[in-house]
Design a protein around this motif. Structure first.
Motif, PDB file in Angstrom:
ATOM      1  N   SER A  19       0.798  -1.259   0.039  1.00 43.76           N
ATOM      2  CA  SER A  19      -0.083  -0.032   0.101  1.00 43.76           C
ATOM      3  C   SER A  19       0.638   1.311  -0.042  1.00 43.76           C
ATOM      4  O   SER A  19       0.462   2.292  -0.573  1.00 43.76           O
ATOM      5  CB  SER A  19      -0.923   0.007   1.209  1.00 43.76           C
ATOM      6  OG  SER A  19      -1.787  -1.213   1.061  1.00 43.76           O
ATOM      7  N   GLY A  20       2.028   1.092   0.770  1.00 39.63           N
ATOM      8  CA  GLY A  20       2.723   2.269   0.731  1.00 39.63           C
ATOM      9  C   GLY A  20       3.549   2.421  -0.390  1.00 39.63           C
ATOM     10  O   GLY A  20       3.600   3.717  -0.954  1.00 39.63           O
ATOM     11  N   ALA A  23       1.098   4.248  -2.846  1.00 37.63           N
ATOM     12  CA  ALA A  23       0.546   5.627  -2.304  1.00 37.63           C
ATOM     13  C   ALA A  23       1.957   6.662  -2.957  1.00 37.63           C
ATOM     14  O   ALA A  23       1.690   7.604  -3.528  1.00 37.63           O
ATOM     15  CB  ALA A  23       0.478   5.758  -0.918  1.00 37.63           C
ATOM     16  N   LEU A  24       3.146   6.045  -2.702  1.00 36.56           N
ATOM     17  CA  LEU A  24       4.454   6.600  -3.167  1.00 36.56           C
ATOM     18  C   LEU A  24       4.320   7.048  -4.744  1.00 36.56           C
ATOM     19  O   LEU A  24       4.715   7.744  -5.167  1.00 36.56           O
ATOM     20  CB  LEU A  24       5.564   6.024  -2.839  1.00 36.56           C
ATOM     21  CG  LEU A  24       6.960   6.953  -2.891  1.00 36.56           C
ATOM     22  CD1 LEU A  24       6.897   8.190  -2.281  1.00 36.56           C
ATOM     23  CD2 LEU A  24       8.139   5.931  -2.342  1.00 36.56           C
ATOM     24  N   ARG A  26       1.801   6.887  -6.666  1.00 37.76           N
ATOM     25  CA  ARG A  26       0.791   7.899  -7.005  1.00 37.76           C
ATOM     26  C   ARG A  26       1.101   9.438  -6.889  1.00 37.76           C
ATOM     27  O   ARG A  26       0.982  10.182  -7.656  1.00 37.76           O
ATOM     28  CB  ARG A  26      -0.532   7.664  -5.907  1.00 37.76           C
ATOM     29  CG  ARG A  26      -1.682   8.520  -6.555  1.00 37.76           C
ATOM     30  CD  ARG A  26      -2.787   8.423  -5.322  1.00 37.76           C
ATOM     31  NE  ARG A  26      -2.257   8.798  -3.897  1.00 37.76           N
ATOM     32  CZ  ARG A  26      -2.541   8.535  -2.657  1.00 37.76           C
ATOM     33  NH1 ARG A  26      -3.774   7.629  -2.770  1.00 37.76           N
ATOM     34  NH2 ARG A  26      -1.828   8.829  -1.704  1.00 37.76           N
ATOM     35  N   ASP A  27       2.074   9.533  -5.761  1.00 42.21           N
ATOM     36  CA  ASP A  27       2.471  10.879  -5.319  1.00 42.21           C
ATOM     37  C   ASP A  27       3.555  11.040  -6.419  1.00 42.21           C
ATOM     38  O   ASP A  27       3.486  12.482  -6.808  1.00 42.21           O
ATOM     39  CB  ASP A  27       3.053  10.798  -4.118  1.00 42.21           C
ATOM     40  CG  ASP A  27       1.970  10.750  -3.065  1.00 42.21           C
ATOM     41  OD1 ASP A  27       0.850  10.959  -3.236  1.00 42.21           O
ATOM     42  OD2 ASP A  27       2.298  10.398  -1.792  1.00 42.21           O
TER      43      ASP A  27
END
Length: 480
Positions: A19-20, A23-24, A26-27
């Motif tokens: 998940s991390g 998210a990274l 996506r950022d």
């Protein structure tokens, strides 16, 4: 544990969960889009600082779409400000892209800001990905016939309403509908008045010469009139069958591809059809009585290498046209496939120092410079040297001899470089200048002091990017 990525200053925890990591990612993508939007804004600002002046014409695209002549097309649509042609080079070299790519970037930025303002606002606010907006800008800039500001504004309203989520086919339909709504196309009595899509002619033939397969092939795609397409299909089928009857063991696809090449050469198909039949035909100029095929000149260069140094798929050289890889086996097949005239030129020592009196450049020196430089020697330019000017790096002084002074810019190997016409004019009329630092090696300096090294391996930026004391503040929204 901390793992440092390739980009300095970027650190990623090696123990991130799935998940991390998502998210990274996506950022990072959001940051990439933000940077692309900022770059469009900076390109538009750069254009604002450089309107055309007396000696600096407006930047344009040049294409061969005219009948027997080249056509100049503006880099953005009607209603956008024009841009000084030479300013494009500085922005392009800083970004490490070609002049054409830099023109396209500036053109897209101006098109979005001035003719597609809704889409521009969405890009700057992060609502639309810059690449999507640039796709729309490309379509409205190069629509045929050209879109008026009102017609472009209608396309802008439609695309902005769906936040830029539109594909190429839908975009083509929107442009066609805009042309129909604003009555931009000449009336065609044979056209269907209810069919706006057909008011834009989709026919084209595109050769993707920037993507060459290691086996020496190139991709071609086309949209033709139905009747033309069926005629081409029949010709290729016939050519493939004829090759098989003549003993070819190649696959059907390969034989069809060869037949297309025969069609391009116009007379090679006739050569195959009449091989072993009619000879001494009246009016023929070849020794076998056949019409002479159209001449296609290719310049292939091979170096003498040992077997151990050969590439895994056979001896390879360089084709001057498009600066592409060419296999020795392929050249041999070209020479054996039809009546091909092969000219072997003397070996030219590229390290030899040649010189000539006067300003004019003899053929022997010109050929040496063409072979040494291969392309225009301006940073990141890839135009083949054979179509370039050969420039005196230090200007030739036509009055030196009469005044009893030594010639500062002699006509000799170490004072010459290949420059395409645009970059030759750039060097002549602006503060750009370059120096010879070795055989075929040049150092360029831009008007703003950026330096670039250009040698046979390519271009290297010598100055690191300037480090501002604080991060530049780029406005997130800008009204046209």
């Amino acid at each position: 544990m901390i793992e440092t990525l390739a980009r300095p200053g970027t650190e990623v925890d090696d123990d991130l969960t799935a998940s991390g990591l998502l998210a990274l990612a996506r950022d990072r993508k959001a940051a990439e889009d933000r940077a692309a939007a900022d770059l469009l804004d900076l390109a538009a600002r750069w254009a604002d600082l450089h309107p055309p002046e007396s000696i600096h014409h407006a930047a344009t695209f040049t294409s061969g779409r005219g009948i027997g002549m080249e056509v100049e097309a503006p880099i953005a649509g009607d209603g956008c400000p024009t841009v000084a042609e030479f300013c494009v080079a500085e922005l392009g070299t800083v970004l490490g892209i070609s002049i054409v790519s830099a023109k396209r970037l500036i053109g897209h930025a101006l098109e979005l800001r001035h003719r597609l303002p809704r889409l521009w606002t969405q890009v700057q606010s992060g609502g639309v990905a810059p690449w999507r907006a640039r796709m729309v800008a490309e379509a409205t800039i190069h629509a045929t016939p050209s879109l008026t500001p009102e017609a472009a504004g209608w396309v802008d309203a439609q695309v902005a309403a769906v936040a830029g989520r539109i594909g190429p086919v839908q975009l083509d339909r929107l442009v066609a509908e805009s042309i129909k709504r604003f009555e931009l196309a000449p009336a065609d009595p044979a056209a269907d008045p209810d069919d706006g899509y057909l008011s834009v002619d989709p026919r084209h033939v595109t050769v993707h010469d920037q993507d060459v397969h290691y086996a020496g092939t190139m991709h071609l795609e086309a949209d033709l009139d139905i009747a033309d397409a069926l005629d081409v299909d029949r010709v290729l089928t016939h050519g493939a069958e004829l090759r098989k009857a003549l003993g070819s063991t190649e696959s059907l696809d390969v034989r069809r591809a060869q037949a297309l090449g025969d069609l391009a050469r116009t007379q090679t198909a006739l050569d195959l059809h009449t091989r072993g039949h009619t000879q001494g035909r009246a009016g023929a100029s070849g020794q076998d009585g056949l019409p002479v095929a159209r001449e296609v000149v290719l310049h292939a260069h091979f170096e003498a290498v040992s077997v151990a140094e050969q590439m895994v798929f056979g001896p390879a050289g360089r084709l001057e046209e498009r600066q592409r890889l060419v296999l020795l086996d392929q050249v041999q097949s070209w020479c054996g496939d039809s009546r091909t005239k092969v000219t072997i030129k003397p070996v030219i020592d590229l390290n030899a120092h040649l010189e000539a009196p006067g300003y004019e450049i003899p053929d022997r020196i010109r050929e040496q410079i063409i072979l040494r430089d291969r392309t225009c020697v301006f940073p990141w330019c890839t135009r083949p040297a054979r179509g370039c000017d050969v420039d005196h790096v230090i200007e030739y002084d036509h009055d030196a001899e009469a005044d009893g002074r030594p010639q500062p810019g002699p006509t000799q190997t170490d004072n010459l470089g290949a420059l395409c016409r645009f970059h030759h004019r750039l060097k002549t009329h602006t503060a750009w200048h370059y120096d010879v630092i070795g055989p075929g090696e040049f150092e360029w300096t831009s008007p703003h002091g950026h330096r670039y090294r250009r040698d046979p391996t390519g271009t290297t930026a010598l100055d690191p990017p300037p480090e501002p004391s604080r991060r530049p503040q780029i406005p997130r929204q800008r009204r046209p």
